[in-house]
Design an enzyme around this catalytic site. Sequence first.
Site, PDB file in Angstrom:
ATOM      1  N   CYS A 195       0.785  -1.246   0.070  1.00  0.00           N
ATOM      2  CA  CYS A 195      -0.095  -0.183   0.187  1.00  0.00           C
ATOM      3  C   CYS A 195       0.877   1.197  -0.009  1.00  0.00           C
ATOM      4  O   CYS A 195       0.582   2.087  -0.919  1.00  0.00           O
ATOM      5  CB  CYS A 195      -1.173   0.211   1.178  1.00  0.00           C
ATOM      6  SG  CYS A 195      -0.128  -0.515   2.926  1.00  0.00           S
ATOM      7  N   HIS A 206      -3.001   6.431   4.541  1.00  0.00           N
ATOM      8  CA  HIS A 206      -1.727   6.525   4.906  1.00  0.00           C
ATOM      9  C   HIS A 206      -0.922   7.947   4.350  1.00  0.00           C
ATOM     10  O   HIS A 206      -1.191   8.426   3.118  1.00  0.00           O
ATOM     11  CB  HIS A 206      -0.948   5.556   3.938  1.00  0.00           C
ATOM     12  CG  HIS A 206      -1.099   3.886   4.549  1.00  0.00           C
ATOM     13  ND1 HIS A 206      -1.732   3.688   5.591  1.00  0.00           N
ATOM     14  CD2 HIS A 206      -0.524   2.860   3.966  1.00  0.00           C
ATOM     15  CE1 HIS A 206      -1.628   2.362   5.778  1.00  0.00           C
ATOM     16  NE2 HIS A 206      -0.878   1.744   4.872  1.00  0.00           N
TER      17      HIS A 206
END
Length: 334
Positions: free
Chosen positions: A129, A245
């Site tokens: 990710c 994130h």
Amino acid sequence: MNPKVVAVAGATGVVGQQMLKVLEDRDYPIKSLKLLASARSKGKTIQFKGEDVVVEELTENSFKGVDVALFSAGGGTSKKFAPFAAKDGCVVVDNSSAWRMDPDVPLVVPEVNPDAVKKHKGIIANPNCSTIQMVVVLKPLHDAATIKRVVVATYQAVSGGGINAINEMYEQIDAMLAGKEPQCKEFPYPIAFNVLPQIPGSNAYTDNGYTSEEMKMVNETKKILGDDSVRVTATTVRVPVHTGHSESVNVETEKKLTADQARDILSKAPGVVVQDDPANQIFPHALDAHGKYDTFVGRIREDVSHPSALDMWVVSDNLLKGAALNTIQIAELL
Ligand code: A2P
């Protein structure tokens, strides 16, 4: 595109659920849908396009007649079952780390290296990710000015650790607000009200002192950019954010880019949105990126310590571009 028989392995998980939402949202052409999970979930129903679909147990025989299988059920499960799917003529797009560095498996971010898909032998890997959101920003800068070195620190949300990690954070918040001792299972220390410079939560370290998450960013970036000369160092950090994130990225280039040039290049890059207006306090942040498909970049500035480097802040939804969306974009390329 002809409608496909699609299987989702890990359909009950955090990423599996997002995959179903993205398949619906992008109207991926589906002839029929098979939902697979562990024996624990057998018989549960999940809604897809308004209809109940019964979850089946993932077995070696789950993939007969399936065209495309989207896997997000952990590395061990992918390692064990993806070869059976490929043997049955199904194309696997795998979100785990099991196959990413296999030289026979393309590692694909559609905005960066879409042509790599053509080389697949039945399995295609979806990158880590944190790596995905970084490379969609690095690629146009690399094309314009040749990246020599990247120094990245991540601020990663708990949803990247799955449902148990999310639940643990909320249970710890409740416990600590009630003056009780927080319980730790997924994380070595409380993640509530804390910052942990170790991902994953256990068995994290490789021989060189980096964590496996950090080495994923180092190795996968080179593979996706198709350039081993790009040097990368990473510190990956878990923060008490639900989803989204964030990354502080320092990029050293062979040819100098000004901050304005970088903003201009990135504003034209596919999948990237520049949010960079310091005078009006415009910069990317996790809460705003949650639920969105794009990768957001801001705080772009010339590194005062180096003649040819830039600092920037990169944010994206780790469950979408970092996982489910990228997986389905790969399936769309097929
Ligand atoms: P289950 O819900 O039946 O345990 P998360 O990352 O949110 O924890 O989700 C992991 C996903 O992977 C879930 O859908 C989970 O199913 C699935 N999974 C875990 N282990 C297996 C296994 N051995 N076989 C099939 N699916 C698995």
